[in-house]
Every structure is written in structure tokens, then in C-alpha cells.
Enzyme design. Structure first.
Site, PDB file in Angstrom:
ATOM      1  CG  ASP A  73     -72.077  -4.056 -30.663  1.00 29.18           C
ATOM      2  OD1 ASP A  73     -73.226  -4.338 -30.301  1.00 29.18           O
ATOM      3  OD2 ASP A  73     -71.245  -4.907 -31.038  1.00 29.18           O
ATOM      4  CG  ASN A 146     -66.175  -2.042 -26.666  1.00 30.45           C
ATOM      5  OD1 ASN A 146     -66.859  -2.941 -26.197  1.00 30.45           O
ATOM      6  ND2 ASN A 146     -65.978  -1.904 -27.959  1.00 30.45           N
ATOM      7  CG  ASP A 147     -61.721  -0.539 -27.225  1.00 35.06           C
ATOM      8  OD1 ASP A 147     -61.963   0.680 -27.214  1.00 35.06           O
ATOM      9  OD2 ASP A 147     -62.021  -1.266 -28.190  1.00 35.06           O
ATOM     10  CB  THR A 185     -66.829  -9.302 -29.966  1.00 31.20           C
ATOM     11  OG1 THR A 185     -67.562  -8.423 -29.108  1.00 31.20           O
ATOM     12  CG2 THR A 185     -66.843 -10.698 -29.391  1.00 31.20           C
ATOM     13  CE1 TYR A 187     -58.298  -1.566 -34.684  1.00 28.15           C
ATOM     14  CE2 TYR A 187     -58.311   0.267 -33.147  1.00 28.15           C
ATOM     15  CZ  TYR A 187     -57.791  -0.350 -34.274  1.00 28.15           C
ATOM     16  OH  TYR A 187     -56.777   0.242 -34.967  1.00 28.15           O
TER      17      TYR A 187
END
Length: 288
Positions: A73, A146-147, A185, A187
Site C-alpha cells: 500500500d 490516505n491521511d 484500513t 494507521y
């Protein structure tokens, strides 16, 4: 003119670029033009075989029809950054430990021909814009798939989070994660956040090891603006990191603003296996 397919391997996972070579041969045999652009280690002679020619990202970014990412990922996230967040389709071949973002396993390599022929489904993913404000001035910005993570460097830090100006949490702890559904899905899940189906459009705001039992994750609508203030850092150190990149160090009272980006990522998938089937399988405890 044949389609240009770009292979984006992580040579630290695809040892000797063995799988990359197989994919390249398979595609070229079927009439496709192929370029190899490693996501990591392009200048590391110890992981790049002498018999493979590499192509610079700048030469293929605007002409590729498909990117095939061979790795985990994290490799997909780095490829999205190299693409400058364009919507060129990306297919992941999983060589990672979980591979939530990849839809093809190494033993299914023949499926890349389906993707190259355009026989796939697109999964358009929400992205986030991240801005760091210091003393009223914008000093750093980024786009994430993602974040965005605000974390202390070995120290407990004080954080306050707002949603459109309304305070939603304030605590001391290790940090806070503002995740997209794609990042739910990652951290965020490890920090106790919920799993959200990847094509949804939400923010997941999750505290990390908060020194407050009432601190819980929030799932918020995408039209909101999330504001995080790092307070009372002083001689402590903290950083903000987007998609696992090297962090940008924070100063006391810095403000991080996260909002929905106008950009989308196109992570394609092949076959009938659903997100739920895949997630169920990947999260099962296995005894080795």
C-alpha cells in the site's frame, strides 16, 4: 500506436525485479509498450538489475494509459504522489503485508492484461488538501490519499480539533489522525478508528493514545473543514505528515487545516471480489 503501460515496482519488495520482469514480458508479448519507473531505489545498484532499463517519471507522466504498481500500500501511495495526483488509473499488484489498496495478487499476474485492455472497474477515491498555518501565514501544503497525521516526537502533546469552528475534541496524547476512507484500513484502524468503505466520502478523525477516556473517533461529512491546533509544544517536538512522508515540524500554536480535495485517485480493480470479502480475508488472524 500501442498503449504505454508503466510498471512502478518497489525493488525492496520485488527482489531482483523478478515479478516486474514477468509483467514486462507478458505485456510486451501482447503488443504493449512498457516503461519501468521504480518508486524507490532507482539509483540503488544493489536492487536494480543491470539487464533492466529504467525510464524517468517525467518522460511518461503525461503519456501513460495505466500504471501498474508492484509493491504494498505504501508503494501505491508514493506512486500517487509521483503522478502529481492526476486521475491516471493505477492497478496494484500486492507484495505487501496486507495490500488493502491492491486488487491483484502475484499469482494472478495474468490479470494485468485485462487491465491493459481496459477491462476493469474504476474506484475513485477521495483525497484531502492539507495546509499548515503559522502566525496567520500558509507555510506548507500537500495533497493526500490516505491521511494526515499530527504526532509528537516521543513526547505527549496537547491538541484541539474543530469541525467548521465547532470544537469536537481536546486532549493530550501521542497525536491525531485525519483519514480518508482509503486510509481507514491503515494507521487510523490501528489507532482504533472504524473501517469505512473506500469509495465513501468522509473524514475519520481519530486520537492516538489520548490521555482522556472520552476521546473517540469521529466520522464526518466531506463538506466540513477540520482544524487541528497543536498547543503547549514549547520545548517538545511534533510534526505533521501526509501519507507517511517525512514530517514537517510544528511550532507552538500551529494550525493544520484538512479539507476535501478537488482531486481524486483512480484505483482500479478486476474481478468480482468485493471490498468486504477482501477485508474479511485480510483481517483474519492466521497461525503460521
Amino acid at each position: 500506436m500501442s498503449k504505454l503501460i508503466v510498471l512502478c515496482p518497489n525493488p525492496y519488495r520485488d527482489c531482483g525485479l523478478k515479478l516486474t520482469k514477468e509483467a514486462k514480458s507478458l505485456l510486451e508479448t501482447n503488443g504493449y509498450c512498457v516503461a519501468v519507473c521504480p518508486v524507490f531505489g532507482a539509483h540503488d545498484a544493489s536492487v536494480i538489475p543491470e539487464d533492466i532499463t529504467l525510464t524517468a517519471w517525467s518522460k511518461v507522466a503525461d503519456s501513460a494509459a495505466l500504471y501498474i504498481v508492484i509493491g504494498g500500500d505504501g508503494t501505491i501511495l508514493h506512486t500517487a504522489r509521483y503522478l502529481n495526483h492526476t486521475e491516471i488509473p493505477m492497478l496494484g499488484v500486492n507484495l505487501g503485508t496486507k495490500g488493502f489498496m491492491a486488487s491483484v495478487e502475484p499469482e494472478e499476474l495474468d490479470l494485468i492484461l485485462e487491465a491493459a485492455a481496459g477491462n476493469y472497474s474504476s474506484s475513485y477515491r477521495m483525497m484531502i488538501d492539507v495546509e499548515l498555518i503559522r502566525n496567520g501565514e500558509l507555510i506548507y501544503s500537500d495533497v493526500g490519499l490516505n491521511d494526515a497525521v499530527i504526532h509528537g516526537m516521543g513526547d505527549c502533546i496537547k491538541l484541539t480539533a474543530w469541525c467548521d469552528g465547532e470544537r469536537i475534541m481536546g486532549f493530550s496524547g501521542d497525536g491525531i489522525i485525519i483519514s480518508t476512507p482509503t486510509g481507514s484500513t491503515g494507521y487510523s484502524m490501528s489507532a482504533g478508528g472504524p473501517i469505512v468503505e473506500p469509495e465513501a466520502k468522509n473524514f475519520i478523525v481519530s486520537p492516538i493514545c489520548a490521555h482522556y477516556m472520552g476521546a473517540r473517533s469521529f466520522v464526518l461529512s466531506p463538506e466540513h473543514k477540520i482544524t487541528i491546533q497543536a498547543e503547549k509544544i514549547h520545548d517538545r517536538r511534533a510534526y505533521v505528515s501526509v501519507d507517511g512522508t517525512d514530517g514537517f515540524e510544528l511550532a507552538n500554536d500551529d494550525i493544520v487545516i484538512v479539507s476535501q480535495s478537488s482531486k481524486l485517485a483512480d484505483l482500479i480493480y478486476i474481478g468480482q471480489r468485493s471490498f468486504y470479502d477482501s477485508t474479511f480475508d485480510k483481517l483474519q488472524y492466521k497461525v503460521y
